[in-house]
Design a protein around this motif. Structure first.
Motif, short mmCIF file in Angstrom:
data_model
loop_
_atom_site.label_atom_id
_atom_site.label_comp_id
_atom_site.label_asym_id
_atom_site.label_seq_id
_atom_site.Cartn_x
_atom_site.Cartn_y
_atom_site.Cartn_z
N LEU A 17 51.99 32.98 42.61
CA LEU A 17 51.46 33.44 41.32
C LEU A 17 50.33 32.52 40.85
N PHE A 18 50.54 31.22 40.96
CA PHE A 18 49.51 30.27 40.54
C PHE A 18 48.24 30.47 41.38
N LEU A 19 48.43 30.55 42.71
CA LEU A 19 47.26 30.70 43.59
C LEU A 19 46.55 32.03 43.35
N TYR A 20 47.31 33.08 43.04
CA TYR A 20 46.74 34.41 42.81
C TYR A 20 45.70 34.36 41.69
N TYR A 21 46.07 33.76 40.58
CA TYR A 21 45.14 33.71 39.45
C TYR A 21 44.08 32.62 39.63
N LEU A 23 42.80 31.36 42.64
CA LEU A 23 41.81 31.70 43.68
C LEU A 23 40.95 32.90 43.31
N SER A 24 41.51 33.80 42.49
CA SER A 24 40.75 34.99 42.10
C SER A 24 39.47 34.63 41.35
N ARG A 25 39.41 33.43 40.79
CA ARG A 25 38.19 33.00 40.07
C ARG A 25 37.03 32.79 41.04
N PHE A 26 37.38 32.42 42.26
CA PHE A 26 36.34 32.00 43.20
C PHE A 26 35.87 33.08 44.16
N SER A 27 36.76 34.01 44.45
CA SER A 27 36.37 35.00 45.46
C SER A 27 36.89 36.37 45.07
N LYS A 28 36.08 37.39 45.43
CA LYS A 28 36.43 38.77 45.10
C LYS A 28 37.66 39.24 45.88
N PHE A 29 37.80 38.71 47.10
CA PHE A 29 38.89 39.21 47.95
C PHE A 29 40.02 38.20 48.16
N ALA A 30 39.95 37.07 47.46
CA ALA A 30 40.95 36.01 47.66
C ALA A 30 42.37 36.52 47.41
N HIS A 31 42.50 37.37 46.37
CA HIS A 31 43.85 37.87 46.03
C HIS A 31 44.44 38.68 47.18
N GLU A 32 43.56 39.42 47.89
CA GLU A 32 44.07 40.22 49.02
C GLU A 32 44.61 39.32 50.12
N TYR A 33 43.78 38.33 50.51
CA TYR A 33 44.20 37.41 51.59
C TYR A 33 45.48 36.67 51.20
N LEU A 34 45.52 36.22 49.96
CA LEU A 34 46.68 35.46 49.51
C LEU A 34 47.96 36.30 49.57
N LEU A 35 47.88 37.53 49.03
CA LEU A 35 49.08 38.37 49.00
C LEU A 35 49.49 38.81 50.42
N ILE A 36 48.50 38.94 51.30
CA ILE A 36 48.84 39.29 52.69
C ILE A 36 49.55 38.11 53.36
N ILE A 37 48.97 36.92 53.23
CA ILE A 37 49.60 35.74 53.84
C ILE A 37 50.99 35.53 53.23
N GLY A 38 51.05 35.65 51.90
CA GLY A 38 52.33 35.51 51.21
C GLY A 38 53.34 36.53 51.70
N GLY A 39 52.89 37.77 51.90
CA GLY A 39 53.76 38.84 52.37
C GLY A 39 54.30 38.55 53.77
N PHE A 40 53.43 38.09 54.65
CA PHE A 40 53.88 37.76 56.01
C PHE A 40 54.87 36.61 56.00
N PHE A 41 54.57 35.62 55.17
CA PHE A 41 55.47 34.47 55.06
C PHE A 41 56.85 34.93 54.56
N PHE A 42 56.82 35.76 53.52
CA PHE A 42 58.04 36.32 52.93
C PHE A 42 58.84 37.09 53.98
N TYR A 43 58.12 37.88 54.77
CA TYR A 43 58.76 38.72 55.80
C TYR A 43 59.30 37.86 56.94
N ALA A 44 58.48 36.90 57.38
CA ALA A 44 58.86 36.07 58.54
C ALA A 44 59.99 35.11 58.20
#
Lengths: 441, 75
Positions: A17-21, A23-44
Motif C-alpha cells: 500500500l505504501f509503495l503503491y501511493y 511510486l505512483s508519484r514518479f511513474s505512470k505505470f509504477a502501480h501496475e508493475y508493483l501490483l503485478i510483482i505483489g500479486g506474484f509474491f502473494f501467489y508464490a
C-alpha cells in the motif's frame, strides 16, 4: 498467504500500500508493475513451484486474446477462441479433475490406473473463468487494446485472486487506468478498513468457530439425532456464508484501499424468496458468468427455443456450476439440486399466478438451500444421507442432553442468524457511505 | 428491419415478466422486478428479435437488462 494471516495484514499489505501511493508519484505505470510483482509474491507464497502455472496461463491467454482481437476472418477468430477456451478447460481439468476422472474410470471399467496426485494450483478455478470471460469479450470486440502488464494485473490482482469475485476486464481496467485512483482517498481507506474488519469478524469469529462444530458434526454424522443434525447442517450453512462472504468482504476492503471497487458478490442471499432469487444474491459474479458465458450462448445456439429446452440447459449449467466447486460427485449432486430447484421455480411461475407470502417463501428457500449444503459439505454420500435422515427425525430425538455443552455454538448461531436476517449487506454499507460522502462534497 | 417503439418494448417486457405495463417505464431495470429473471430475459430478447427481424447476439443478452438499454440497442 491468507488475508487474515498476520504476515499479510501487518507486513505485506502495508508495504504494498505504501509503495503503491509512493511510486505512483514518479511513474505512470509504477502501480501496475508493483501490483503485478505483489500479486506474484502473494501467489508464490503458498507454493512457489506451482507459480509458473499462472505465468504460463497469463502468457498463453494474452497471446491468444491478441490474436482474437486482430482483424481476422470471423471463422478463424472463432476457431482460435474455441482452441483457447479448450486449452484453459484442459489445463483446469488436468490439475483439478484428473484424479477424479481416473477414479471413475477405474470404478466403471474395473481398471487400475494410478492416480496422478497432482497438487491443485491455488485460485485456478477462478482465474480460468475470468480468463474465458476475457477471451470471449475479446472475440465480441468489447476489449480493444491490451498491454501485457494490464492483462497480467487483471489476472494477478491479489485482493480478488484467490476467492473472487470473478471480475471482468473492462470493469477493472477502467479503474486501474484512472489517474485519480493513484492518490490516497481517505474515504476509501476508512471504508476499506471498516469492510476488512467486518470480513475478519465474519471469518474469524463466526465462520471459524462454526467450522469446529461443523467438523465435529460431519465427521460423526452416522449417529446424529434430530437436533444435532439440524444444528450441524445449519451451522455449516452459516459457516460457508460467513467464510466466503467474509473473505470477499476482506477482498473488497483491501481493493478499496487501492481505490479499486470490486463487484458485489453477495446480497443477503439467505433472505432470498426463491432459488432463482438465491442465485441473484449468492456468488453473483459466478452466476453472472454462468448466465452470460454459458446459458445465453447455449440458448442462442438452438435453432428452435422452447421452455423444455431452456429448462434442460439450466439443469446442465448447474451441473457445471456444481462440478466447478470441486472434483466430487457430491458437488454434482449439489449442482443438480440447485438446477432442480430452479426448474421447479420456473415451472411454478409459468403455471401459477399465486405469489407465496414473502416470509414463507424465504423460509422454504432457506431450508432447501440448507439441505443442498449438506451434500456440499459431506465427505461422502452416506454421511449426507445420514444427516438428512437425522434431520427427518429418523435417528431419534435427544433434546436435553444434547444441548448441555452447546452454549457457545448456540450463541454464535444466534448472532449469525440475527446478522443474516436482520442486518443489511456490506455492499449496502459501501453505497450508503459513498452517497453520504457525495452529499458532503 | 422493422422498427419497434418504446411502447411495444414495454408491452413485450410486461408480457414476459407478468407485470402491468403501467408499472414499467423507460427507467425500469431487470433488478426492479423479481420476475425479470434469466428465463424472462431470453423470452424478451427472442420476441424482440422476432418483431424487429434483427438478431441480438448472446453477448448482448446479458447487457440488455433495462428498457433504456434495449431502446438504445435498437436505435
Amino acid at each position: 498467504m491468507l488475508f487474515h494471516s498476520p504476515v499479510f495484514l501487518f507486513l505485506f499489505l502495508p508495504i504494498i500500500l505504501f509503495l503503491y501511493y509512493y511510486l505512483s508519484r514518479f511513474s505512470k505505470f509504477a502501480h501496475e508493475y508493483l501490483l503485478i510483482i505483489g500479486g506474484f509474491f502473494f501467489y508464490a507464497w503458498w507454493n512457489i513451484y506451482l507459480s509458473p502455472i499462472i505465468i504460463i496461463s497469463i502468457i498463453f491467454n494474452f497471446y491468444f486474446g491478441n490474436l482474437i482481437k486482430n482483424d481476422l476472418h470471423k471463422n478463424y477468430k472463432k476457431k482460435i477462441l474455441f482452441f483457447a477456451i479448450f486449452f484453459n478447460i484442459l489445463f483446469l481439468a488436468i490439475f483439478k479433475y484428473a484424479d477424479f476422472i481416473i477414479e471413475n474410470i477405474n470404478f466403471l471399467f474395473n481398471s487400475n490406473i494410478d492416480l496422478l496426485n497432482l497438487p491443485f494450483p491455488l485460485a485456478m478455478s477462478f482465474f480460468t473463468f475470468q480468463t474465458i470471460a476475457y477471451l470471449v469479450d475479446c472475440y465480441d470486440g468489447n476489449i480493444k487494446r491490451t498491454r501485457f502488464t494490464q492483462y497480467s494485473l487483471f489476472i494477478i490482482f491479489f485482493p480478488q485472486l484467490i476467492a473472487g469475485p470473478i471480475v471482468k476486464y473492462n470493469h477493472m481496467m477502467s479503474q486501474f487506468d484512472d489517474q485519480n485512483n493513484r492518490f490516497i482517498n481517505r474515504q476509501n481507506i476508512n471504508l476499506g478498513l471498516v469492510i476488512i474488519l467486518i470480513g475478519l469478524f465474519k471469518k474469524i469469529i463466526l465462520a471459524d468457530n462454526l467450522a469446529i462444530f461443523v467438523e465435529d458434526g460431519f465427521s460423526g454424522s452416522q449417529n446424529l439425532e434430530f437436533f444435532a443434525s439440524w444444528l450441524t447442517s445449519l451451522s455449516f450453512t452459516f459457516q460457508i456464508y460467513f467464510d466466503f462472504s467474509g473473505y470477499v468482504d476482506m477482498a473488497t476492503g483491501i481493493a478499496l484501499l487501492f481505490n479499486i471497487r470490486l463487484p458485489i458478490n453477495f446480497d443477503s442471499p439467505y433472505k432470498a424468496t426463491s432459488i432463482i432469487n438465491f442465485w441473484q444474491k449468492w456468488h453473483i459474479t459466478l452466476a453472472n458468468f454462468l448466465t452470460n458465458y454459458i446459458y445465453f450462448p447455449w440458448v442462442k445456439s438452438l435453432k428452435k427455443v422452447n421452455f423444455l429446452k431452456i429448462m434442460i440447459i439450466i439443469f446442465f449449467v448447474f451441473l457445471i456450476a456444481g462440478i466447478w466447486h470441486g472434483p466430487s460427485w457430491l458437488f454434482v449432486i449439489f449442482g443438480a439440486l440447485h438446477g432442480f430447484g430452479l426448474i421447479t421455480n420456473h415451472v411454478y411461475r409459468k403455471l401459477f399466478d399465486f405469489k407465496l407470502n414473502k416470509y414463507i417463501a424465504c423460509f422454504l428457500t432457506f431450508n432447501y438451500i440448507n439441505l443442498t449444503f449438506v451434500f456440499f459439505r459431506s465427505d461422502n454420500l452416506n454421511s449426507s444421507l445420514s444427516i438428512i435422515k437425522g434431520m427427518l427425525g429418523l435417528n431419534g430425538f435427544e433434546l436435553p442432553s444434547y444441548f448441555q455443552d452447546k452454549t457457545n455454538i448456540l450463541i454464535i448461531l444466534f448472532i449469525a442468524l440475527i446478522i443474516v436476517f436482520c442486518f443489511k449487506n456490506t455492499s449496502y454499507l459501501i453505497d450508503k457511505f459513498k452517497t453520504e460522502a457525495k452529499k458532503e462534497t | 428491419m422493422s422498427k419497434i417503439d418504446l411502447e411495444q418494448i414495454i408491452s413485450i417486457v410486461s408480457k414476459h415478466i407478468k407485470v402491468e405495463a403501467k408499472n414499467i417505464n423507460i427507467n425500469s431495470k431487470s433488478k426492479d422486478f423479481y420476475q425479470w429473471d434469466s428465463l424472462a430475459q431470453v423470452n424478451i430478447i427472442l420476441e424482440i428479435e422476432k418483431k424487429t427481424n434483427q438478431e441480438i447476439g448472446a453477448n448482448k443478452m446479458g447487457e440488455l437488462t433495462s428498457i433504456k438499454s434495449i431502446v438504445n440497442h435498437l436505435k
